[in-house]
Motif scaffolding. Structure first.
Motif, PDB file in Angstrom:
ATOM      1  N   PRO A 226       5.749   0.526   0.370  1.00  0.00           N
ATOM      2  CA  PRO A 226       6.010  -0.256  -0.430  1.00  0.00           C
ATOM      3  C   PRO A 226       7.138  -1.507   0.924  1.00  0.00           C
ATOM      4  CG  PRO A 226       7.391   0.794  -1.291  1.00  0.00           C
ATOM      5  CD  PRO A 226       6.476   1.859  -0.487  1.00  0.00           C
ATOM      6  N   ARG A 227       6.470  -2.614  -0.120  1.00  0.00           N
ATOM      7  CA  ARG A 227       7.681  -3.770   0.684  1.00  0.00           C
ATOM      8  C   ARG A 227       9.004  -4.107  -0.522  1.00  0.00           C
ATOM      9  NH1 ARG A 227       7.046  -9.118   1.999  1.00  0.00           N
ATOM     10  NH2 ARG A 227       8.169  -9.891   0.403  1.00  0.00           N
ATOM     11  N   TRP A 228       9.844  -4.556   0.021  1.00  0.00           N
ATOM     12  CA  TRP A 228      11.353  -4.534  -0.358  1.00  0.00           C
ATOM     13  C   TRP A 228      11.200  -5.384  -1.132  1.00  0.00           C
ATOM     14  CZ3 TRP A 228      14.218  -8.042  -1.742  1.00  0.00           C
ATOM     15  CH2 TRP A 228      13.657  -9.680  -0.988  1.00  0.00           C
ATOM     16  N   ASP A 229      10.224  -5.813  -1.735  1.00  0.00           N
ATOM     17  CA  ASP A 229      10.913  -6.367  -2.884  1.00  0.00           C
ATOM     18  C   ASP A 229       9.321  -6.335  -3.999  1.00  0.00           C
ATOM     19  OD1 ASP A 229       8.879  -7.808  -1.603  1.00  0.00           O
ATOM     20  OD2 ASP A 229       9.199  -9.295  -2.035  1.00  0.00           O
ATOM     21  N   ALA A 230       8.946  -4.859  -3.822  1.00  0.00           N
ATOM     22  CA  ALA A 230       8.010  -4.167  -4.705  1.00  0.00           C
ATOM     23  C   ALA A 230       8.336  -4.538  -5.998  1.00  0.00           C
ATOM     24  CB  ALA A 230       7.182  -3.427  -4.290  1.00  0.00           C
ATOM     25  N   SER A 231       7.785  -4.662  -7.003  1.00  0.00           N
ATOM     26  CA  SER A 231       8.054  -4.176  -8.111  1.00  0.00           C
ATOM     27  C   SER A 231       7.590  -2.424  -8.647  1.00  0.00           C
ATOM     28  CB  SER A 231       6.958  -5.171  -8.863  1.00  0.00           C
ATOM     29  OG  SER A 231       5.219  -4.324  -8.836  1.00  0.00           O
ATOM     30  N   PRO A 232       8.416  -2.438  -9.275  1.00  0.00           N
ATOM     31  CA  PRO A 232       7.840  -0.572  -9.866  1.00  0.00           C
ATOM     32  C   PRO A 232       6.341  -0.395  -9.760  1.00  0.00           C
ATOM     33  CG  PRO A 232      10.312  -1.572 -11.653  1.00  0.00           C
ATOM     34  CD  PRO A 232       9.220  -2.480 -10.959  1.00  0.00           C
ATOM     35  N   ALA A 233       6.138  -1.320 -10.209  1.00  0.00           N
ATOM     36  CA  ALA A 233       4.801  -0.728 -11.066  1.00  0.00           C
ATOM     37  C   ALA A 233       3.877  -0.446  -9.195  1.00  0.00           C
ATOM     38  CB  ALA A 233       3.944  -2.025 -11.020  1.00  0.00           C
ATOM     39  N   SER A 234       4.228  -1.819  -8.367  1.00  0.00           N
ATOM     40  CA  SER A 234       3.532  -2.209  -7.236  1.00  0.00           C
ATOM     41  C   SER A 234       3.525  -0.909  -6.140  1.00  0.00           C
ATOM     42  CB  SER A 234       4.072  -3.306  -6.306  1.00  0.00           C
ATOM     43  OG  SER A 234       3.262  -3.601  -5.352  1.00  0.00           O
ATOM     44  N   ALA A 235       5.457  -0.791  -6.121  1.00  0.00           N
ATOM     45  CA  ALA A 235       5.657   0.550  -5.009  1.00  0.00           C
ATOM     46  C   ALA A 235       4.574   2.037  -5.997  1.00  0.00           C
ATOM     47  CB  ALA A 235       7.065   0.826  -6.229  1.00  0.00           C
ATOM     48  N   GLY A 236       4.861   2.103  -7.377  1.00  0.00           N
ATOM     49  CA  GLY A 236       4.322   3.284  -7.648  1.00  0.00           C
ATOM     50  C   GLY A 236       2.963   3.690  -7.498  1.00  0.00           C
TER      51      GLY A 236
ATOM     52  N   ALA B  55      21.839  -7.223   4.016  1.00  0.00           N
ATOM     53  CA  ALA B  55      21.775  -8.616   3.150  1.00  0.00           C
ATOM     54  C   ALA B  55      20.525  -9.144   3.360  1.00  0.00           C
ATOM     55  CB  ALA B  55      23.140  -9.754   3.023  1.00  0.00           C
ATOM     56  N   ASN B  56      20.138  -9.541   2.690  1.00  0.00           N
ATOM     57  CA  ASN B  56      18.426 -11.101   3.658  1.00  0.00           C
ATOM     58  C   ASN B  56      19.591 -12.780   2.551  1.00  0.00           C
ATOM     59  OD1 ASN B  56      17.503 -10.712   1.197  1.00  0.00           O
ATOM     60  ND2 ASN B  56      15.589 -10.000   1.314  1.00  0.00           N
ATOM     61  N   LYS B  57      18.687 -13.183   2.504  1.00  0.00           N
ATOM     62  CA  LYS B  57      18.715 -14.057   1.737  1.00  0.00           C
ATOM     63  C   LYS B  57      18.865 -14.530  -0.095  1.00  0.00           C
ATOM     64  CE  LYS B  57      17.400 -17.514   5.822  1.00  0.00           C
ATOM     65  NZ  LYS B  57      16.637 -18.402   5.713  1.00  0.00           N
ATOM     66  N   THR B  58      18.597 -13.144  -0.097  1.00  0.00           N
ATOM     67  CA  THR B  58      18.175 -13.033  -1.592  1.00  0.00           C
ATOM     68  C   THR B  58      19.013 -11.894  -2.314  1.00  0.00           C
ATOM     69  OG1 THR B  58      16.009 -13.575  -1.505  1.00  0.00           O
ATOM     70  CG2 THR B  58      16.386 -12.456  -3.330  1.00  0.00           C
ATOM     71  N   VAL B  59      18.807 -10.472  -1.501  1.00  0.00           N
ATOM     72  CA  VAL B  59      20.228  -9.891  -2.000  1.00  0.00           C
ATOM     73  C   VAL B  59      21.183  -8.744  -1.013  1.00  0.00           C
ATOM     74  CG1 VAL B  59      17.965  -8.861  -4.339  1.00  0.00           C
ATOM     75  CG2 VAL B  59      18.258  -7.904  -1.594  1.00  0.00           C
ATOM     76  N   HIS B  60      21.060  -7.422  -1.475  1.00  0.00           N
ATOM     77  CA  HIS B  60      22.066  -7.051  -0.504  1.00  0.00           C
ATOM     78  C   HIS B  60      20.935  -5.107  -0.817  1.00  0.00           C
ATOM     79  CE1 HIS B  60      25.437  -9.035  -1.627  1.00  0.00           C
ATOM     80  NE2 HIS B  60      25.556  -9.353  -0.012  1.00  0.00           N
ATOM     81  N   GLU B  61      21.442  -4.375   0.149  1.00  0.00           N
ATOM     82  CA  GLU B  61      21.055  -3.101  -0.168  1.00  0.00           C
ATOM     83  C   GLU B  61      21.883  -2.926   0.765  1.00  0.00           C
ATOM     84  OE1 GLU B  61      16.880  -0.024   1.201  1.00  0.00           O
ATOM     85  OE2 GLU B  61      16.472  -2.559   1.093  1.00  0.00           O
ATOM     86  N   VAL B  62      22.252  -0.984   0.209  1.00  0.00           N
ATOM     87  CA  VAL B  62      22.885  -0.330   0.890  1.00  0.00           C
ATOM     88  C   VAL B  62      22.390   0.808   0.846  1.00  0.00           C
ATOM     89  CG1 VAL B  62      25.364   0.804   0.410  1.00  0.00           C
ATOM     90  CG2 VAL B  62      25.325  -1.293   0.128  1.00  0.00           C
ATOM     91  N   THR B  63      22.157   1.365   2.233  1.00  0.00           N
ATOM     92  CA  THR B  63      21.900   2.640   2.453  1.00  0.00           C
ATOM     93  C   THR B  63      22.088   3.138   4.178  1.00  0.00           C
ATOM     94  OG1 THR B  63      19.387   3.586   2.760  1.00  0.00           O
ATOM     95  CG2 THR B  63      20.346   1.414   3.765  1.00  0.00           C
ATOM     96  N   THR B  64      21.765   4.835   3.936  1.00  0.00           N
ATOM     97  CA  THR B  64      21.783   5.805   5.080  1.00  0.00           C
ATOM     98  C   THR B  64      20.853   5.941   5.829  1.00  0.00           C
ATOM     99  OG1 THR B  64      21.484   7.910   3.863  1.00  0.00           O
ATOM    100  CG2 THR B  64      23.702   7.002   4.527  1.00  0.00           C
ATOM    101  N   GLY B  65      19.695   5.394   5.442  1.00  0.00           N
ATOM    102  CA  GLY B  65      18.014   4.823   5.212  1.00  0.00           C
ATOM    103  C   GLY B  65      16.905   3.938   6.520  1.00  0.00           C
ATOM    104  N   TRP B  66      16.487   3.871   5.700  1.00  0.00           N
ATOM    105  CA  TRP B  66      15.604   3.030   5.962  1.00  0.00           C
ATOM    106  C   TRP B  66      15.273   1.530   5.771  1.00  0.00           C
ATOM    107  CZ3 TRP B  66      10.770  -0.210   3.699  1.00  0.00           C
ATOM    108  CH2 TRP B  66       9.990  -0.533   4.799  1.00  0.00           C
ATOM    109  N   ILE B  67      15.254   0.480   6.139  1.00  0.00           N
ATOM    110  CA  ILE B  67      15.088  -0.869   5.538  1.00  0.00           C
ATOM    111  C   ILE B  67      14.359  -1.430   6.517  1.00  0.00           C
ATOM    112  CG2 ILE B  67      15.690  -3.237   6.452  1.00  0.00           C
ATOM    113  CD1 ILE B  67      18.156  -1.863   4.196  1.00  0.00           C
ATOM    114  N   ASP B  68      12.985  -1.750   5.272  1.00  0.00           N
ATOM    115  CA  ASP B  68      11.870  -2.728   5.561  1.00  0.00           C
ATOM    116  C   ASP B  68      12.247  -3.929   6.768  1.00  0.00           C
ATOM    117  OD1 ASP B  68       9.657  -4.417   5.253  1.00  0.00           O
ATOM    118  OD2 ASP B  68       9.388  -4.763   3.436  1.00  0.00           O
ATOM    119  N   PRO B  69      11.672  -3.997   7.772  1.00  0.00           N
ATOM    120  CA  PRO B  69      11.484  -4.528   9.093  1.00  0.00           C
ATOM    121  C   PRO B  69      10.441  -6.098   8.915  1.00  0.00           C
ATOM    122  CG  PRO B  69       9.829  -2.534   9.026  1.00  0.00           C
ATOM    123  CD  PRO B  69      10.272  -2.413   8.180  1.00  0.00           C
ATOM    124  N   GLY B  70      10.456  -6.282   7.602  1.00  0.00           N
ATOM    125  CA  GLY B  70       9.345  -7.344   7.339  1.00  0.00           C
ATOM    126  C   GLY B  70      10.426  -8.424   6.464  1.00  0.00           C
ATOM    127  N   GLY B  71      11.798  -7.770   6.251  1.00  0.00           N
ATOM    128  CA  GLY B  71      12.545  -8.036   4.509  1.00  0.00           C
ATOM    129  C   GLY B  71      13.766  -9.206   4.735  1.00  0.00           C
TER     130      GLY B  71
END
Length: 497
Positions: free
Chosen positions: A346-356, A384-400
């Protein structure tokens, strides 16, 4: 096979009539080929490709490598070759020659037998080679055995079919492992090992017929058909009622490796969408001498989950093995697994239902991951992008539109060296990613395990403190105890620098 977690609401009819497409991800080879096999076109995949077919579910793989030939069997939606009006689970097959990159498949090699004990579903294949002398009483000898889950009515049972080439199969007419009671799910999810390279089969399987649910049983046979139960596998070191995808042996180290599923997400965290595939697979190992006794516990090695892959579902993995069930093949000493996944992520900004919904069965394919020994640390990065931060050891949406802001430290991929505090990747709503030490992600959607650190500073290790911070609309992690001028949520713990 639909497991005990999945019995409610599964609609196979929604998965019918899709075009076939075969794609194989070979990340370690960095090679993708285009070809044809058995009358079915084999298409080179798009970016991020996997073994599977578009628009239908493919999952629960069994993979053997002998020399340069890899053979795959898995559970997939297709028409039953024995009854064309039946479109449900079947066993699919494909292969690839790693030296020439020639592919065959996918195509159906086993379906349900009308009027028999497995007339409704066949699924969850596990294949092993050996020497099977006249097992069907027809005067024929065979070199392959496939153990699979079948169902005509609850409970499920385990059957076996034999082959000389891994493609053309003949079934033994009765199940070889039956449920001990007529309630619950029954028996399933076999893992197979050939102990003498002939017909000395050790079969490991799940049994959910009696408490504790999802216990794992070992049964042995001298002919591949008639089995005697020898014991229950220890659950020491596992989460309660753990389910698995596969188990295989390393004769060099005398360890058993097993791929266990993490728990399903709570639908309250996925927009009330009930996901059918778990978010992650965790690789464990245990010494052979402790498999039944539990003298030593299962050792958690690494989790492969949404946090690492981006895929909403990562579940029921098959270990790459040789023809007898050993892991000493392919990239060994790395342990290679082929995981059932939902694809694409799912996209980085997918809603919980969309991700599900992205985890629905018609998105299921098969991916590939590796655990590499002696590389225990994972880098914890802040993006970080222009909206939020993400902290992870893993995957980052390349389109985010994310860019790396800083490296915060390193976490261990499994509990070790005194690092037993799990750091979980979590998500609140569509865009608020945060790190938590709560395994339930404080009631929000769990992405997976970022790794393991320390709950307190340890003298001489030079650990760095990690603080969870809040900007007013999203969270990030910082080494600064004042959160770089933002609101301090809490001290999470300590990481290796």
């Amino acid at each position: 096979m639909i497991t005990s977690d999945w019995l409610a609401g599964f609609e196979v009819s929604a998965l019918k009539h899709a075009n076939l497409r075969f794609v194989v991800r070979l990340a370690t080879l960095c090679v993708i080929a285009v070809g044809t096999g058995c009358g079915i076109e084999v298409n080179g995949p798009p970016a991020g490709a996997f073994l599977g077919r578009a628009g239908v579910y493919d999952y629960s793989p069994s993979v053997i490598q002998v020399g340069n030939l890899q053979q795959f069997w898995w559970c997939g939606a297709a028409r039953n070759p024995n009854l064309s009006s039946q479109d449900t689970d079947t066993i699919q097959y494909a292969s690839i020659d790693l030296s020439t990159h020639a592919m065959t498949g996918p195509f159906t090699v086993l379906g349900e037998t009308p009027g028999s004990w497995d007339s409704v579903y066949v699924c969850n294949p596990k294949v092993v080679q050996g020497t099977f002398n006249n097992p069907l009483g027809n005067g024929q000898n065979y070199s392959y055995a496939m153990y699979y889950v079948g169902i005509g009515a609850i409970p499920n049972k385990i059957g076996v079919a034999f082959s000389s080439d891994g493609i053309h199969w003949q079934k033994y007419p009765q199940p070889v492992i039956s449920a001990t009671t007529q309630i619950y799910y029954g028996v399933g999810q076999p893992a197979v090992y050939n102990s003498d390279h002939k017909a000395g089969i050790w079969l490991f399987y799940e049994d959910s017929n009696a408490p504790p649910l999802n216990q794992h049983v070992e049964a042995i046979s001298a002919d591949g058909i008639h089995f005697t139960v020898v014991g229950t596998l220890t659950s020491n070191g596992l989460i309660p009622e753990a389910t698995w995808g596969d188990m295989a042996y390393d004769p060099s180290t005398e360890y058993w490796y097993a791929a266990f599923n993490t728990p399903l997400r709570n639908p309250s965290t996925t927009g009330n969408i009930t996901e059918l595939g778990q978010p992650g697979v965790t690789l464990y190992r245990i010494k052979n001498t402790s498999l039944l006794t539990g003298t030593t516990s299962w050792q958690q090695l690494k989790s492969f989950d949404t946090n690492l892959s981006g895929n909403e579902s990562n579940f029921i993995a098959g270990l790459l093995r040789d023809q007898y069930g050993n892991v000493n093949v392919g990239p060994y000493p790395a342990i290679q697994m082929f995981t059932s996944i939902s694809n694409p992520p799912p996209r980085w900004d997918a809603s919980p239902a969309s991700a599900g919904k992205s985890g629905f069965p018609d998105h299921w394919d098969i991916g590939e991951v590796e655990w590499i020994p002696n590389h225990p640390l994972m880098t914890l990065n802040r993006y970080a992008n222009k909206t939020v931060h993400e902290v992870t050891t893993g995957w980052i949406d390349p389109g985010g539109g994310f860019s790396l802001e800083s490296t915060l430290g390193h976490l261990y991929e499994g509990p070790q060296q005194g690092a037993t505090l799990a750091f979980y990747g979590c998500k609140d709503g569509a865009t608020d990613y945060f790190i938590s030490t709560d395994s339930a992600c404080e009631g929000k959607r769990i992405m997976g395990v970022d790794g393991y650190g320390y709950s307190q500073s340890e003298a001489g290790l030079g650990l760095v403190a990690l603080y969870r911070c809040y900007t007013g609309h999203d969270h990030f992690v910082s080494r600064d105890p004042k959160c770089e001028g933002q609101t301090v949520d809490e001290l999470l713990g300590y990481a290796v620098p």
